[in-house]
Design a protein around this motif. Structure first.
Motif, PDB file in Angstrom:
ATOM      1  N   ILE A 191       0.833  -1.193   0.000  1.00 58.57           N
ATOM      2  CA  ILE A 191       0.000   0.000   0.000  1.00 58.57           C
ATOM      3  C   ILE A 191       0.872   1.249   0.000  1.00 58.57           C
ATOM      4  N   ARG A 192       0.529   2.177  -0.899  1.00 58.83           N
ATOM      5  CA  ARG A 192       1.209   3.467  -0.941  1.00 58.83           C
ATOM      6  C   ARG A 192       0.283   4.535  -0.376  1.00 58.83           C
ATOM      7  N   GLU A 193       0.892   5.545   0.252  1.00 59.01           N
ATOM      8  CA  GLU A 193       0.095   6.585   0.882  1.00 59.01           C
ATOM      9  C   GLU A 193      -0.872   7.247  -0.100  1.00 59.01           C
ATOM     10  N   ASN A 194      -0.450   7.405  -1.341  1.00 59.60           N
ATOM     11  CA  ASN A 194      -1.288   8.099  -2.323  1.00 59.60           C
ATOM     12  C   ASN A 194      -2.490   7.269  -2.768  1.00 59.60           C
ATOM     13  N   ASP A 195      -2.455   5.958  -2.451  1.00 63.16           N
ATOM     14  CA  ASP A 195      -3.577   5.118  -2.850  1.00 63.16           C
ATOM     15  C   ASP A 195      -4.884   5.597  -2.227  1.00 63.16           C
ATOM     16  N   PHE A 196      -4.817   6.212  -1.052  1.00 68.39           N
ATOM     17  CA  PHE A 196      -6.020   6.615  -0.339  1.00 68.39           C
ATOM     18  C   PHE A 196      -6.229   8.125  -0.325  1.00 68.39           C
ATOM     19  N   SER A 197      -5.441   8.839  -1.121  1.00 67.12           N
ATOM     20  CA  SER A 197      -5.522  10.302  -1.065  1.00 67.12           C
ATOM     21  C   SER A 197      -6.887  10.825  -1.519  1.00 67.12           C
ATOM     22  N   ARG A 198      -7.611  10.056  -2.356  1.00 66.03           N
ATOM     23  CA  ARG A 198      -8.904  10.535  -2.860  1.00 66.03           C
ATOM     24  C   ARG A 198     -10.085   9.981  -2.073  1.00 66.03           C
ATOM     25  N   ILE A 199      -9.786   9.167  -1.049  1.00 72.08           N
ATOM     26  CA  ILE A 199     -10.858   8.469  -0.345  1.00 72.08           C
ATOM     27  C   ILE A 199     -11.246   9.220   0.918  1.00 72.08           C
ATOM     28  N   ASP A 200     -12.552   9.413   1.082  1.00 72.25           N
ATOM     29  CA  ASP A 200     -13.122  10.017   2.281  1.00 72.25           C
ATOM     30  C   ASP A 200     -14.066   8.971   2.881  1.00 72.25           C
ATOM     31  N   LEU A 201     -13.750   8.518   4.087  1.00 74.81           N
ATOM     32  CA  LEU A 201     -14.571   7.481   4.696  1.00 74.81           C
ATOM     33  C   LEU A 201     -16.015   7.932   4.879  1.00 74.81           C
ATOM     34  N   ASN A 202     -16.231   9.220   5.039  1.00 74.73           N
ATOM     35  CA  ASN A 202     -17.601   9.731   5.151  1.00 74.73           C
ATOM     36  C   ASN A 202     -18.399   9.437   3.883  1.00 74.73           C
ATOM     37  N   LEU A 203     -17.726   9.466   2.733  1.00 73.29           N
ATOM     38  CA  LEU A 203     -18.415   9.162   1.479  1.00 73.29           C
ATOM     39  C   LEU A 203     -18.842   7.698   1.439  1.00 73.29           C
ATOM     40  N   LEU A 204     -17.979   6.821   1.954  1.00 75.29           N
ATOM     41  CA  LEU A 204     -18.341   5.401   1.973  1.00 75.29           C
ATOM     42  C   LEU A 204     -19.543   5.158   2.877  1.00 75.29           C
ATOM     43  N   THR A 205     -19.634   5.909   3.981  1.00 76.55           N
ATOM     44  CA  THR A 205     -20.802   5.800   4.858  1.00 76.55           C
ATOM     45  C   THR A 205     -22.065   6.217   4.113  1.00 76.55           C
ATOM     46  N   VAL A 206     -21.968   7.303   3.338  1.00 79.57           N
ATOM     47  CA  VAL A 206     -23.112   7.748   2.536  1.00 79.57           C
ATOM     48  C   VAL A 206     -23.511   6.670   1.540  1.00 79.57           C
ATOM     49  N   LEU A 207     -22.528   6.033   0.917  1.00 80.75           N
ATOM     50  CA  LEU A 207     -22.810   4.976  -0.043  1.00 80.75           C
ATOM     51  C   LEU A 207     -23.605   3.842   0.608  1.00 80.75           C
ATOM     52  N   LEU A 208     -23.192   3.415   1.789  1.00 81.24           N
ATOM     53  CA  LEU A 208     -23.867   2.320   2.471  1.00 81.24           C
ATOM     54  C   LEU A 208     -25.297   2.692   2.868  1.00 81.24           C
ATOM     55  N   VAL A 209     -25.473   3.905   3.367  1.00 84.51           N
ATOM     56  CA  VAL A 209     -26.806   4.324   3.803  1.00 84.51           C
ATOM     57  C   VAL A 209     -27.729   4.527   2.602  1.00 84.51           C
ATOM     58  N   LEU A 210     -27.222   5.071   1.512  1.00 89.09           N
ATOM     59  CA  LEU A 210     -28.025   5.215   0.297  1.00 89.09           C
ATOM     60  C   LEU A 210     -28.505   3.856  -0.201  1.00 89.09           C
ATOM     61  N   HIS A 211     -27.627   2.874  -0.142  1.00 86.94           N
ATOM     62  CA  HIS A 211     -28.001   1.537  -0.583  1.00 86.94           C
ATOM     63  C   HIS A 211     -29.105   0.965   0.301  1.00 86.94           C
ATOM     64  N   ARG A 212     -28.976   1.180   1.590  1.00 81.10           N
ATOM     65  CA  ARG A 212     -29.954   0.629   2.520  1.00 81.10           C
ATOM     66  C   ARG A 212     -31.301   1.328   2.416  1.00 81.10           C
ATOM     67  N   GLU A 213     -31.296   2.658   2.267  1.00 81.86           N
ATOM     68  CA  GLU A 213     -32.540   3.435   2.281  1.00 81.86           C
ATOM     69  C   GLU A 213     -33.174   3.544   0.901  1.00 81.86           C
ATOM     70  N   GLY A 214     -32.379   3.504  -0.175  1.00 84.32           N
ATOM     71  CA  GLY A 214     -32.913   3.627  -1.534  1.00 84.32           C
ATOM     72  C   GLY A 214     -33.494   4.990  -1.828  1.00 84.32           C
ATOM     73  N   SER A 215     -33.073   6.013  -1.062  1.00 81.97           N
ATOM     74  CA  SER A 215     -33.641   7.359  -1.217  1.00 81.97           C
ATOM     75  C   SER A 215     -32.652   8.374  -0.667  1.00 81.97           C
ATOM     76  N   VAL A 216     -32.405   9.440  -1.435  1.00 80.36           N
ATOM     77  CA  VAL A 216     -31.528  10.515  -0.964  1.00 80.36           C
ATOM     78  C   VAL A 216     -32.146  11.196   0.254  1.00 80.36           C
ATOM     79  N   THR A 217     -33.471  11.381   0.207  1.00 83.07           N
ATOM     80  CA  THR A 217     -34.140  12.069   1.319  1.00 83.07           C
ATOM     81  C   THR A 217     -34.024  11.275   2.614  1.00 83.07           C
ATOM     82  N   ARG A 218     -34.348   9.976   2.547  1.00 77.31           N
ATOM     83  CA  ARG A 218     -34.274   9.150   3.755  1.00 77.31           C
ATOM     84  C   ARG A 218     -32.827   8.987   4.235  1.00 77.31           C
TER      85      ARG A 218
END
Length: 333
Positions: free
Chosen positions: A4-31
């Motif tokens: 693993i190189r440090e730059n491999d994760f330079s574009r990753i925001d864990l908060n975005l991954l949380t949004v991805l998981l919740v969007l999948h579960r709720e199926g709605s941007v509003t919810r």
């Protein structure tokens, strides 16, 4: 992991991954926004960044809400267990269950401490912690700090007094000395007189080969001397020697009961000033929150304090700030 190189994760925001998981579960941007306690524009913006990150729409509108793309389904399948494991690593403190866990501890101590302490401790661990293994490493007052600093032992039982940076030294018990001999070799009674003490040969333990100790300095103040016939860095051979030759040995009082019981020796208080010493536990500060080590330290404290009062107590008349030697000065333990 080494690839693993440090730059491999330079574009990753864990908060975005949380949004991805919740969007999948709720199926709605509003919810999803409601669940995340965010505004809907913030979630829409996060989705836009996710689409750029993965170069995929991720979710498309359908009659049932936001439907995941195949790429999103693949990501979710991989991320869910990984995020759960990360949650455990980050927010659940490590635990230790001595009744079920397997663990190996490395202990540093001298041979007399092992003889005094380990039989009782090992019996306790056999009952309470069957998966625990102990590995002993020979130590002495000149080595124990180095062993802890170099991480060669998890904890040392030490008679030292210094506290090097990054280490903890916890005093546990005070212990005095006693003098022993074999009654078939010397027809003496307890307590020994000073005249009897200097009239016979002595066996001395010294980790650096010195032929005198603090006791000899005390005798010299009275213009007296004793004859040290034998010097060794080991305590274990002394009882067998006392059975063969008419000699005395002065050792930490914790050894007395076992030697009297198993070798038929006689014991006496030392008839010359022999200041008590302190036995401490010593470990690295970086291990101070390790639940396994904290459990072991508690077991060691308990076993050390089980020693009979007459073995740990020292005569108050013999101890003063002036007389109390440092471990570097003392050679008979």
């Amino acid at each position: 992991m080494n690839n693993i190189r440090e730059n491999d994760f330079s574009r990753i925001d864990l908060n975005l991954l949380t949004v991805l998981l919740v969007l999948h579960r709720e199926g709605s941007v509003t919810r999803a926004a409601e669940r995340l306690h965010l505004g809907q524009p913030a979630v829409s913006g996060a989705l836009a960044r996710l689409r750029i990150m993965f170069n995929d729409p991720l979710f498309v509108r359908s009659a049932k809400g936001m439907a995941p793309t195949p790429r999103a389904e693949t990501l979710i399948a991989s991320l869910l267990p990984m995020m759960e494991q990360m949650k455990q690593v980050l927010f659940q403190p490590p635990t230790f269950n001595p009744a079920t866990d397997a663990h190996t501890f490395r202990l540093g101590m001298s041979d007399w401490v092992e003889r005094w302490l380990m039989p009782g401790l090992l019996a306790t661990l056999a009952r309470e912690a069957p998966g625990i293994q102990l590995q002993m490493m020979a130590s002495d007052p000149f080595l124990d700090e180095e062993l802890v600093q170099l991480d060669k032992v998890d904890v040392a039982i030490s008679v030292g007094q210094g506290i090097p940076a990054g280490m903890i030294r916890e005093p546990v018990v005070r212990m005095g000395f006693c003098t022993l001999w074999h009654p078939l070799q010397l027809a003496l009674t307890s307590p020994l007189s000073l005249e009897e003490y200097i009239a016979h040969d002595h066996l001395l333990v010294s980790y650096r080969g010195a032929s005198h100790s603090q006791i000899d300095e005390q005798l010299a103040r009275k213009n007296l001397t004793r004859r040290v016939r034998y010097v060794t860095p080991h305590f274990s051979s002394l009882p067998l020697m006392l059975k063969q030759i008419p000699a005395l040995t002065t050792v930490p009082a914790g050894l007395a009961s076992g030697w009297v019981e198993h070798y038929g020796l006689s014991r006496s208080a030392v008839p010359v000033s022999a200041p008590a010493f302190t036995l401490s536990l010593m470990w690295s500060t970086r291990r101070s929150h390790d639940p396994a080590l904290l459990w072991l330290l508690e077991k060691l404290r308990g076993e050390m304090r089980k020693t009979d009062a007459d073995e740990t107590a020292a005569s108050a008349d013999w101890i003063s700030d002036r007389d109390q030697p440092t471990w570097q000065e003392r050679e008979d333990f």
